[in-house]
Write a protein that holds these residues in place. Structure first.
Motif, PDB file in Angstrom:
ATOM      1  N   GLY A  48       1.437   3.259   5.167  1.00 49.74           N
ATOM      2  CA  GLY A  48       2.693   2.913   5.832  1.00 49.74           C
ATOM      3  C   GLY A  48       2.472   1.866   6.913  1.00 49.74           C
ATOM      4  O   GLY A  48       1.420   1.800   7.548  1.00 49.74           O
ATOM      5  N   GLN A  76       4.213   3.610   0.107  1.00 51.49           N
ATOM      6  CA  GLN A  76       4.856   2.552   0.882  1.00 51.49           C
ATOM      7  C   GLN A  76       4.235   1.184   0.608  1.00 51.49           C
ATOM      8  O   GLN A  76       4.614   0.201   1.214  1.00 51.49           O
ATOM      9  CB  GLN A  76       4.785   2.882   2.371  1.00 51.49           C
ATOM     10  CG  GLN A  76       5.564   4.138   2.711  1.00 51.49           C
ATOM     11  CD  GLN A  76       5.686   4.315   4.209  1.00 51.49           C
ATOM     12  OE1 GLN A  76       6.160   3.437   4.916  1.00 51.49           O
ATOM     13  NE2 GLN A  76       5.230   5.446   4.702  1.00 51.49           N
ATOM     14  N   ARG A  98      -1.100  11.798   8.107  1.00 51.24           N
ATOM     15  CA  ARG A  98       0.338  11.530   8.053  1.00 51.24           C
ATOM     16  C   ARG A  98       1.067  12.329   9.146  1.00 51.24           C
ATOM     17  O   ARG A  98       1.893  11.787   9.872  1.00 51.24           O
ATOM     18  CB  ARG A  98       0.886  11.873   6.668  1.00 51.24           C
ATOM     19  CG  ARG A  98       2.233  11.269   6.395  1.00 51.24           C
ATOM     20  CD  ARG A  98       2.472  10.989   4.915  1.00 51.24           C
ATOM     21  NE  ARG A  98       2.411  12.183   4.103  1.00 51.24           N
ATOM     22  CZ  ARG A  98       1.555  12.387   3.117  1.00 51.24           C
ATOM     23  NH1 ARG A  98       0.659  11.465   2.798  1.00 51.24           N
ATOM     24  NH2 ARG A  98       1.569  13.499   2.428  1.00 51.24           N
TER      25      ARG A  98
END
Lengths: 266, 266
Positions: free
Chosen positions: A33, A84, A150
């Motif tokens: 991400g 992502q 995460r």
């Protein structure tokens, strides 16, 4: 150059990083991400590669290799269902834990904590409340597990998170740091004990509790009046860290010290 | 009798309960694992069925139907990868939210909270700290989602958890309950505000924050000195609930009231 084949040696290497064994062989881990990649690049960590999908624009400059891969390959190397399409491959830091153990520090020790979401949240909360380090002992989930990273929301790049052994408890005690655990036999509530500094909180396994009770200096209770018999480990850690922060704030206020966001209080 | 076919009408009905639509059509939800089944049976909820695997011994008596199914069918109806082969099918309770809104109550309102683990942990923590109810508004994850129920660890059976609309905020305010949210523009820290009773805490979406700011009586800050920019929503809820509990304990102590576990403090 665009990598399109799953058999490419780079892709094979990155796929290994999903597993703990592969991560420690390569001494690399990955975060996914844009926000996490930025956090990695802004940190003192060494980012080896930034991996992006074929259609991802990425403007950042730095001492890393930019690797572009076919979008379909992200499903092979990502830990998420809907990748992502941006990832940083980061070298594991080498910490000397002694460097972070100090008389006035505040620490969290995760003792056989198994759930990656819980460990990640503990790291994020420890960062928010200005703890000095998080230690994991006794077969806790790997700190570089993608699900831990995460949930930690980039905090792994802000405070030292160190997988270590029980001996860290001796080192803390050697510096005069008091080690607390929650326990039903605790006599005092967490707000009745001085935990503003020189304090460590050890959190046990979700099912079995703390395995290293011999090392504990004091047992404390978190006041629960409802019918739930226990708290999630990440919630228990947060209560301790918040209460420690609250006590520091009150002492600092008495001493005329004003809290500034992003400033070190100690 | 042992059900062995996936085409059995009972199995088809239970499979529907994995989805929100099916749950609300049937007005049923399920919990898995022996502990949760026991919690359901010990509660005021109506357990319609207890479903067990072919080799599971289950001794409990009660006003429910015991259904035995082939172990392989658990994979079809369970929400987990490794089913525990015991499940209770429970009727959704009908709450009148007015019955739980009182002047001295403590409440948590989840405003568009999307992550089931977060909502379940909020429910568990609200129960532990003696809150009076949890309300969900604005498209939060369904309170009977199996992952919510798993994280709530049976607390759904201990305190009222009610999916409702923004109007609940008017009802709370009508009773004099003050509604707080965390916000950067908050002027006071959570420990500097009186939140021992007559208080509600509204928690926003993980990414977008609180959507119903017009209803908020006061903004408070959680003191963060580290580099993490925010806390997980379930952690923020826990800090508020703990601080509320701490304030009640201190007032009660001043008034000579001793905390008893499992007793109502208010």
């Amino acid at each position: 150059m665009l990598i399109t084949s799953e058999d490419n040696s780079f892709i094979k290497k990155i796929k290994k990083l999903k597993d703990k064994k592969g991560r420690y062989e390569e001494k690399l881990f990955f975060v996914e991400g844009l926000n996490s990649v930025k956090e990695a690049l802004d940190s003192d960590f060494k980012v080896e590669y930034v991996v992006v999908g074929e259609d991802v624009e990425f403007e950042f400059k730095g001492d890393f290799k930019l690797i572009r891969i076919a979008n379909k390959l992200f499903k092979k190397i990502s830990d998420t269902v809907t990748p992502q399409k941006i990832m940083a491959i980061v070298r594991m830091p080498v910490y000397r834990e002694e460097d972070f153990i100090k008389e006035e520090g505040v620490y969290v020790i995760a003792d056989n904590v198994q759930d990656p979401g819980n460990l990640g949240t503990i790291i994020r909360t420890a960062d928010a409340f200005g703890a000095d380090a998080v230690f994991t002992i006794n077969n806790s989930v790997d700190i570089y597990n993608p699900k831990v990273l995460r949930a930690s929301m980039g905090s792994i790049f802000h405070i030292p998170v160190i997988a270590t052994a029980n001996e860290v408890l001796y080192k803390l005690k050697g510096k005069g740091v008091k080690v607390f655990a929650t326990h039903l036999k605790g006599e005092k509530f967490v707000h009745e004990v001085e935990i503003d500094k020189g304090t460590a909180f050890i959190l046990g396994n979700e099912a079995r509790g703390v395995s290293s009770l011999d090392f504990v200096d004091g047992f404390i209770k978190i006041p629960m009046t409802g019918r739930a018999e226990s708290l999630n480990v990440s919630i228990a850690a947060a209560i301790f860290l918040y209460e420690s922060q609250r006590q520091r704030l009150i002492k600092n206020k008495q001493n005329g010290i004003i809290l500034k966001k992003y400033s070190q209080m100690r």
